[in-house]
Design a protein around this motif. Sequence first.
Motif, PDB file in Angstrom:
ATOM      1  N   LEU A   8      -4.219 -67.707  29.582  1.00 37.09           N
ATOM      2  CA  LEU A   8      -4.823 -67.279  28.322  1.00 37.09           C
ATOM      3  C   LEU A   8      -3.804 -67.206  27.184  1.00 37.09           C
ATOM      4  O   LEU A   8      -4.150 -67.432  26.027  1.00 37.09           O
ATOM      5  CB  LEU A   8      -5.512 -65.925  28.516  1.00 37.09           C
ATOM      6  N   TYR A  57      -8.738 -60.810  21.242  1.00 35.38           N
ATOM      7  CA  TYR A  57      -9.692 -61.746  21.837  1.00 35.38           C
ATOM      8  C   TYR A  57     -11.090 -61.154  21.761  1.00 35.38           C
ATOM      9  O   TYR A  57     -11.267 -59.941  21.906  1.00 35.38           O
ATOM     10  CB  TYR A  57      -9.355 -62.002  23.310  1.00 35.38           C
ATOM     11  N   ALA A  71      -1.905 -61.566  29.380  1.00 40.93           N
ATOM     12  CA  ALA A  71      -2.651 -62.812  29.170  1.00 40.93           C
ATOM     13  C   ALA A  71      -2.134 -63.935  30.067  1.00 40.93           C
ATOM     14  O   ALA A  71      -2.889 -64.835  30.424  1.00 40.93           O
ATOM     15  CB  ALA A  71      -2.578 -63.225  27.702  1.00 40.93           C
ATOM     16  N   VAL A  76      -7.776 -69.818  32.485  1.00 43.79           N
ATOM     17  CA  VAL A  76      -8.981 -70.228  31.761  1.00 43.79           C
ATOM     18  C   VAL A  76      -9.063 -71.741  31.656  1.00 43.79           C
ATOM     19  O   VAL A  76      -8.068 -72.448  31.842  1.00 43.79           O
ATOM     20  CB  VAL A  76      -8.994 -69.607  30.340  1.00 43.79           C
TER      21      VAL A  76
END
Length: 80
Positions: A8, A57, A71, A76
């Motif tokens: 992320l 976010y 993160a 993702v």
Amino acid sequence: MNRAIISLDHLCIGQSCCVCGLDSIGTQRRRMLDLGLVNGTNIEALHKSPSGDPVAYYIRGSVIALRSEDAQKIFVRLCD
């Protein structure tokens, strides 16, 4: 389109993605799951702080700030 899995923290501001995994255990994993970071959740990177860390976010109707070190543990895929 490149559908590679990234962490992320590599998401650019304005991009959207979908959670596909977490690399954490214990209470940190529970905290991430409680924030709604489960497989299939959509995330959009909104803003960076002036220092660059944390980043805000949009997750499940809420704005959440995550530090880069957290993160990095969220994997993702970019959305279409």
